[in-house]
Each structure stands twice: as C-alpha cells, then as structure tokens.
Design a protein around this motif. Structure first.
Motif, short mmCIF file in Angstrom:
data_model
loop_
_atom_site.label_atom_id
_atom_site.label_comp_id
_atom_site.label_asym_id
_atom_site.label_seq_id
_atom_site.Cartn_x
_atom_site.Cartn_y
_atom_site.Cartn_z
N GLY B 328 0.81 -1.22 0.00
CA GLY B 328 0.00 0.00 0.00
C GLY B 328 0.84 1.26 0.00
N MET B 329 2.07 1.16 0.49
CA MET B 329 2.92 2.35 0.49
C MET B 329 3.33 2.72 -0.94
N GLY B 369 -4.05 1.57 2.85
CA GLY B 369 -3.11 1.87 1.76
C GLY B 369 -3.40 3.21 1.09
N MET B 370 -4.64 3.66 1.19
CA MET B 370 -5.00 4.95 0.58
C MET B 370 -4.40 6.12 1.35
N THR B 372 -1.44 5.69 3.46
CA THR B 372 -0.04 5.55 3.86
C THR B 372 0.87 6.25 2.87
N PHE B 375 2.96 6.83 -1.37
CA PHE B 375 1.89 6.81 -2.36
C PHE B 375 0.56 6.59 -1.67
N GLY B 376 -0.10 7.66 -1.29
CA GLY B 376 -1.41 7.56 -0.66
C GLY B 376 -2.41 8.34 -1.48
NA NA Z 1 -0.40 4.19 0.32
#
Ligand code: NA
Ligand code: NA
Lengths: 165, 427, 313
Positions: B328-329, B369-370, B372, B375-376
C-alpha cells in the motif's frame, strides 16, 4: 504569446465540454431507464461513451495541470535548497519531464496506429479504438509542451504551485 | 544490484520533488529496460491507459465535480450549518461531523477518494473555524474517508467476493460492523484532541433556530436525500448517482439559488477536470507499476516465505498485514488487491480463517493503503482539492495511522467483530 | 525451457478454466521434454480481457483463453456465438459443430486480426435470473436485464420486449439488490460464485447462451515454435475438452444444488419453451450480427445453417 493563450482557451473549453457531456449522458441514461422499454435499450451505448470521454478528460488536462503547478509531489526539501541549486534542479525536472512526456506520446502514437491497424472496435458503439487511444498521445504532447516552455523560461510553473500560500 | 539502483532512483526522484507520476513511472521504465527488454514497449502505454480505464473509477470525477460545485456555491455551507445547529454544542463538534459525514457519504459512494473530495470542500473550512489545527483537520478528512470502503456498498468487497467466492451480502454485513468500529475509533481520537486542544463548544441552538436553519437549507438537504433515495430505491447505481449529484448541484446553485454564474460554472467544471486529471495520472502510472510487480511474481516469493515460517494463523495474518502495508505504500491499493489476494487466500482458507473475516482484514488494509505515504491516493486527492502541500497532509495523517493500526490489530485478532452481524443475519 | 509463454485469463485459480490450463501446461511440458513452459496469470492480473487481447496482438502476452463475448470488438465474426440457442442442446452435436467446418471457419477468422486461434473451449451455457418469475416467454416484457457490451445481446432482449441495460460486472450485484435492473444472464457457476442468488428470487434454466472460450496465441510467439511443438500444444488443448466439459458439468450441478438450497425458485424450461425462445430471437439477433460482421459474418452464418440442419437430421 497569443498562440499559447488560444491553446489554453481551447484546452479549457474542451475539458469543460467533455465533462458536462459525461454528466448529461448519464442523466439521459437514468431518465431513459425510468421510462423503460425499448427506449432504455437504445441508450445501452452510454456507459461505453462515458468511459471513453473520461479517458480524454483525464489525459487532456495534464498540460494545464503542470502549467499551474498542480501535479502532486513532495516539495519540502526542494523548496529549502539554496536558490542556485534549486533553480538547477528545476531545470533537471523540466528536462526529465520533457523526455518522459515525449517518449510516452511517441509510444502512445505507436499503440494507436497499431490498434487502428488491427481494426479493433468498441463493442457497443463500434468506434475504432485506435482513435480513443489518441487520448494519451494528445495529453502527453500537451504535457511535453509545458515542460518545454518551462525549460526555456516561457512559463513559470513553480510560482503558483500548491502550498505556496 | 540493478534493483538497488532502481530503488535509489525512486527515492531520489521522490525527495527531490519530482512530480509524483514521474516518481512512479521512471523507475518502472528502468525496471522494464533492465529485466524485461523483450516485452514490446507498447505495453507501457497500454498499462498507463489500463490504469485509468475502469468503470469503477468513474465515480471519482463526478463526485469531485459535485463536491467542487457544492463548495463554490451554497450547498456545502448550508449542510454544514444544519449539522452545526444540531450537533455544534457537543465536544468535538465539527470533528465528529466529519467522521459521521464520511460514513454517510461512504454509504453512497463506496469510493474513498470521492469521499475525501466531497468532505474536504465541505468540512475543511469549518473545521479550521472551530479551532482545529491545519494538520489535524487534513488528517481527519483524509483518514475518515476510509470508512467508505467498509460501510456498504463497497466495490472493494465485491471484487474480493468475486475473487474468492465469498458471500457479498455477508461481507457487507461484516463491513458495517468494522466500519462502525473504525468510525468509533476516529471519534474517540477526535474527542481526545478536542479536550487536549481546548476546542470550544458552540452554544446549543434552540429548536426554533434549528428549524429555521433546516428550512433555509432545504435545497441543500435535497442532495443527500436524492442520492441516498435514488440508490436505495434502485433508480440508479452509485456511479450514476455521482453524475446525478452533479446535475442536482448545477440545478440548485445555478438555477434556483443563483449562487453560481454560468462563468462560475465554467470555472468550477474546469477546476474539477484538472483535479480529476491530477488523481488519474497517478492511477495511470500505478497501473504500470503493478504490471511489473505481477510479472516479477512477488506474491509467489511471499508464499514460499510463509511455508518456511509455518507460523499458524496468528503469524500468517501478521504477515498478510505487513505485506499489504508495504504494498500500500508503493502501489495503488486496488492493484494490491488483485495481486495479493489470489496467492494469500488459499493459505488463509487452509488455516481455517473465515473468508468474511479475511475479506474484511483485506478491505481495511486497502483503505489503509489509501492514506499511507509516500503513495497515498487519498492524500493526493486532498492535496489537489484543497491545494495543500502533500507533506503537510502526511504530517497530519500519522496519528490517524496509529489509530488505524490499532483497529487493524483488533479486527485481525478478534474475528467476532467481523463475524457477529453476518452470523446474526444469515446464521 | 526454450519457449516460455505467459498465458493470462479472467477466471480465478479455483475455476475450471485455470485448472485445465494447468493440465494443458503439464501435458505440454511433458511432451516437449520441458522445452515449452506456460506461466499462468489468472484473474486479470496482467490486465482486463481487452488488454490481454491487445497484448497477444502486439506480443507482450503469448496467449490468452478469452470468452468469445470479449472478442467481438477485435473480430466481429465471433459475435455469432452471442446468438441465442446457436449451439444444439445435445453436447455431442455441439462438439461436432465446434470441431467441424463451422468451428474451423470461426478459428480461421482470427488469422487476419493478428491472433492465432487454435481451439474452442466450451464453458457452459447462460441462464436467466430475475426477481419476478418468468413462467412464460411473455413475462420477459417490460423487465430490465443487464447485458454485456454486445449489440447482439441487446437485440436478444429487445426481441423479447425487455430492456437491455449496460451495467459493469463489478456493479451488477448491487444493481440487482437495489433493483436498478430486474434480472441478468450468466452461467450457473457464475451465478453461484458472484452470489447473485442472494439478491435474485428466480432462476430460469434456459441454457440459451453458449459461453465459448477461444484459445488464442500471439502469432509473434507461435511462429517461433517448431511445428511439432505447435502440434503438441494444439492437441493438448483439444485433448482435455471432454474432461473440461465433464468438470464444468459437475461445477454447474454443484452450483444448481447450492442456489436451490439457498432458496431460489428454480424452473427448468421445456423443449417447447426453448424452441419458442429461439424462434422469437433468432431472426433479429442474426440480423444484428450480420450488420455487425458484414460479408464474412454472413458467410459463417451460412456454414452454420447448413451444418445445423445436417446435424438436426
Ligand atoms: Na499508500
Ligand atoms: Na461504501
């Protein structure tokens, strides 16, 4: 630069027309379904049309977004660098971005002409998909133009950047 | 060695402030050149297109558009004033409104980025006016939106149900409980901050004032009524609801209230198009990155590691959470879903983990993940709609990430939370 | 291995298509002494079906097993399979059609589309689920059915006086639940896996739509193979068909049992009803098909008609 002003006006108008058309099409589709019967079936193409318009919407705004400093990035370190170093870095970003955007536009052109060659059509509307694939070509060319103009100092894409309150 | 250089390249691009789409795309191109030179280059632009060409993503531009219309005109202000008249006297006031509002909006949109866009325009100014700090306000808006994936309907759960053959009705029922737990956790944190920072409570409004405020906001209240009513009566789908909300917002702001001129409409439309563009170019490059992650067959390596570890369900679920957190990162969480669930699910099934429970752990991770960094997606949406630096938002998100991780551990190791409602309804 | 093929498809690793792809992969590896290796990528991991089809065309993907319904945009001739009750009910007769001149002509029609099609894999038949019971053909009228992107399928429902609504696969469950659409068509195991029985009351076992998979390879890769390997691969795909059909039937039977146990009102169509359904839709859907696929479409339809009539005798 009157040419640039004209281009901006075109880009903005096209984006607005595409977006409002997408909204209107879905509205019509919901209405048609409420009416029911054969009317609804004759609007089955709308879903596909909106999806295609969305492709143009998301790529055609790339250049304007760059010019206005709106693309996201993590800028704290860059903005704390000494002025000369910072300026050099910005030029490097412009060069890299220009190269990247041109490369993707070129590949996009390759894909669009390939798909035109295979004759692929959209399932419901029957539009040649190669034309739809021109969306990223146009979008990345507009992006490349802005990287280029920024590189040669014609536009300043950093003054109005997000967070520059 | 080459892989190491590519990672260094990515980190350099990131910290030197390159546009985020370059941070994603250039290492992916380098990776392709180094490891897959024989795959035709056309695949690059094909995956860029594929990253944005999903019908399920269409709700995002429409809800961004509707949110901008409501924020530029009267609807947002009026809705907020109604909620303030009703709840402004409670501790935390506006903070709770954001949590509750995100859950309500999430019950419509099923999309976290769309929820961020809507809540950011409506609630951010009011949060600041209530005395909350900039960072806290941003962090709250970005994080609360996660509940949109858990409160049904949820496209994430439908995709999971399709991949694993799990009952979607059961997932929805369980998601309601998990969404409520997450919302409650955020609300508790809001209470704590409100107390700590001494956020003033507004005076309790009397009923005549409340009714006057509600009547004045009647057109604005029509918005949630039409969206919820339309979806639950089966008039339109969630994506269509997003487009209908734009139509309604135009009708109210331009025609009825005249709070927006035609020129204003043009500008809001254009602005929304640019917002959409900024979000989707990241999804596009995310499509490229996840293609190479799939080709590299990373999940196979994870399974090998798990086999070697032989850690039982407790250890397994820990590894699952860590995998999703790391994925998720760096990649779009929806791609993580497609890449990680197929190899991990059979292991979970073999360990006797309930598929609904596993699905909710996965959904919670997708939501996480959205938000973190680096890349969030939700962070970028907030940055783009509120024009705030990404770094400020990330700074605001940390405490919520901590709250979130506690909830994740709770959901992971207390399966009863996820399974209570489904068992009650379906036996 | 000397030859590695990435093969992508849409189904999950637990489903019939993937299980038999694994069997084919094992056969091919064994018979080529490990020279040809298949790497399988299920569940659209390498892209949706359109991207996989394109990948096969330009060579980023070596093969795909594609549902015919997703190939119409690439090769309109294949849309003939969308015509209701195209294949005979009797499975042996249907297989004869697949392996005869009709099947061959269909596979050959991919040649000038940048795709090398080597086999048709049967993947069950579509049935109808709905909220209101469908006791007779007239009950289709004024109901809204979700269709895939296909002009032939739109025509099928129009011919039954129903409306055809385009809803994306991911939104279909919720759309059925809230009533945006009244019904949908899918094979039984999909109805079971996607849990449509949770949000639909009635199942009409109509078997009106053939779900055929087309096994497609990238000509760019295929032409690098020695002829003997090409033959090994093609034979392996055809060899597993009886097993594929048997396992599919078992999956369908299990699914039927599951949706019945879940309380769905299941009704089998009678042969007369099926004939009436075919009668009501065949002309309109074939016309839509020919307008889509033109001359080559008409030619294939003629081959089909001749063979179908011969089989009926
Ligand atoms: Na993320
Ligand atoms: Na939701």
């Amino acid at each position: 630069m009157p040419a640039l002003t004209l281009l901006r006006l075109c880009e903005r108008s096209i984006l607005v027309v595409i977006f409002l058309t997408m909204v209107a099409l879905y509205f019509v589709s919901v209405l048609a379904r409420e009416l029911g019967g054969q009317v609804a079936s004759s609007f089955a193409w709308i879903e596909e049309a909106v999806r295609m318009l969305n492709l143009f919407l998301v790529f055609l705004g790339l250049g304007l977004a760059l010019e206005r400093g709106r693309h996201v990035g993590i800028r704290n370190l860059r903005d704390r660098l000494p002025e000369t170093l910072r300026r050099g870095l910005l030029k490097v970003t412009d060069v890299v971005g220009l190269g990247f955007a041109l490369y993707i536009a070129w590949l996009g052109w390759g894909l669009a002409s390939f798909v035109l060659g295979t004759g692929q059509r959209s399932p419901t509307l029957g539009i040649a998909m190669g034309y739809v694939y021109l969306a990223p070509v146009a979008g990345f060319l507009l992006l490349a133009l802005r990287y280029g103009l920024s590189l040669f100092g014609v536009i300043d894409r950093f003054s109005d950047a997000e967070g520059a309150e | 060695m080459i892989l190491g250089l590519i990672v260094i390249l990515a980190v350099l691009l990131l910290v030197l402030g390159f546009e985020m789409f370059l941070v994603l795309a250039l290492p992916a191109l380098a990776y392709k050149g180094a490891f897959y030179p024989n795959i035709p280059d056309l695949v690059v632009v094909q995956k860029i297109l594929g990253g944005v060409d999903h019908t399920t993503l269409l709700a995002i531009p429409f809800f961004v558009f509707a949110a901008n219309l409501m924020g530029s005109g009267q609807i947002a202000r009026q809705l907020v004033s109604v909620v303030k008249a009703l709840l402004g006297h409670t501790r935390g006031g506006m903070g709770h409104v954001v949590v509750g509002g995100s859950m309500a909006f999430g019950s419509v949109s099923g999309s976290a980025p769309a929820t961020v866009a809507a809540m950011a325009r409506m609630a951010y100014p009011e949060l600041r006016r209530s005395g909350y700090s900039d960072r806290f306000s941003l962090g709250l808006i970005v994080s609360s939106a996660e509940t949109a994936l858990l409160i049904p309907p949820s496209i994430t759960m439908i995709i999971y149900g399709w991949m694993t053959g799990t009952s979607i009705a059961r997932l929805f029922a369980g998601g309601l409980a998990v969404g409520l737990v997450l919302g409650l956790a955020f609300a508790l944190y809001v209470n704590f901050v409100a107390r700590r920072d001494g956020i003033a409570r507004a005076e309790r409004a009397d009923w005549p004032t409340r009714l006057r405020t509600i009547w004045a906001a009647k057109w604005a209240i029509g918005m949630p009524v039409i969206i919820l009513g339309g979806i639950y009566s089966g008039t339109f789908t969630a994506t269509e609801a997003a487009a209908i909300s734009v139509v309604y917002a135009i009708l109210v702001e331009v025609v009825i209230l005249r709070s927006l001129t035609l020129r204003g409409l043009f500008e809001v439309t254009e602005q929304s198009a640019i917002n959409t563009c900024i979000i989707f170019v990241l999804l596009a490059m995310g499509g490229l990155v996840s293609y190479f992650v799939t080709l590299a067959q990373v999940p196979g390596a994870i399974i090998g590691f798990l086999d070697a570890m032989d850690a039982g369900w407790i250890g397994f679920l820990l590894v699952v959470n860590v995998c999703f957190l790391i994925a998720g990162m760096f990649i779009d969480p929806n791609s993580a879903l497609l890449i990680l669930v197929p190899p991990l699910y059979p292991v979970a099934a073999a360990l006797g983990i309930d598929p609904v429970h596993f699905g909710l752990i996965v959904t919670l991770n997708i939501g996480l993940g959205m938000i973190t960094p680096p890349f969030g997606l939700d962070i970028f949406v907030a940055s783009s709609t509120l024009r705030k630096p990404v770094a400020t938002i990330i700074a605001g998100v940390w405490p919520f990430l901590a709250v979130n991780l506690i909830v994740l551990l709770l959901i992971t190791y207390v399966p009863q939370i996820s399974l209570f409602i489904p068992r009650l309804i379906f036996g | 291995q000397e030859f590695v093929a990435k093969i992508g498809h849409l189904e999950s690793a637990a489903q019939n298509r993937h299980i038999h792809l694994e069997k084919v992969a094992a056969l091919v590896s064994e018979r080529t002494g490990g020279a040809v290796e298949f790497q399988l990528f299920p569940q659209a991991q390498l892209g949706d079906q359109r991207q996989m089809n394109e990948g096969v065309q330009f060579g980023s993907l070596e093969g795909t097993v594609a549902p015919a319904a997703f190939l119409g945009g690439f090769n309109p001739v294949v849309s003939i399979l969308d015509i209701p009750y195209l294949l005979p009910e009797d499975e042996a007769a249907a297989q004869a059609l697949r392996e005869g001149p009709f099947g061959q002509a269909l596979l050959d029609s991919f040649a000038d589309k940048g795709m090398h099609a080597i086999a048709l894999w049967p993947n069950g038949r579509k049935h109808i689920t709905s909220n209101r019971p469908i006791d007779e053909l007239g009950d289709f009228a004024n109901q809204k059915f979700r269709v895939m992107d296909s002009r032939v399928l739109i025509e099928q429902f129009t011919a039954l006086d129903a409306s055809a609504i385009a809803i994306p696969f991911g939104e279909l469950y919720t759309a059925l639940q809230t009533g945006v659409v009244d019904g949908q068509e899918n094979p039984l195991d999909t109805i079971e896996t996607m849990k449509y029985f949770e949000v639909q009351n009635n199942l009409l076992v109509s078997g009106h739509g053939a779900m055929e998979d087309v096994v497609i390879f990238s000509p760019i890769w295929w032409n690098t193979l020695p002829e003997e390997y090409q033959a090994v691969i093609q034979d392996a795909f055809i060899e597993v068909i009886p097993e594929l059909v048997a396992n599919k039937q078992a999956a369908v039977d299990r699914a039927l049992e599951a949706v019945t146990a879940a309380g769905m009102n299941v009704r089998e169509t009678t042969p007369e009803e099926r004939a009436a359904f075919r009668e009501a839709t065949f002309a309109a859907t074939s016309a839509a098909y020919v307008s889509l696929a033109g001359e080559p479409g008409q030619a294939l339809l003629d081959i089909y008609t001749a063979e179908y009539e011969a089989l009926a005798q």
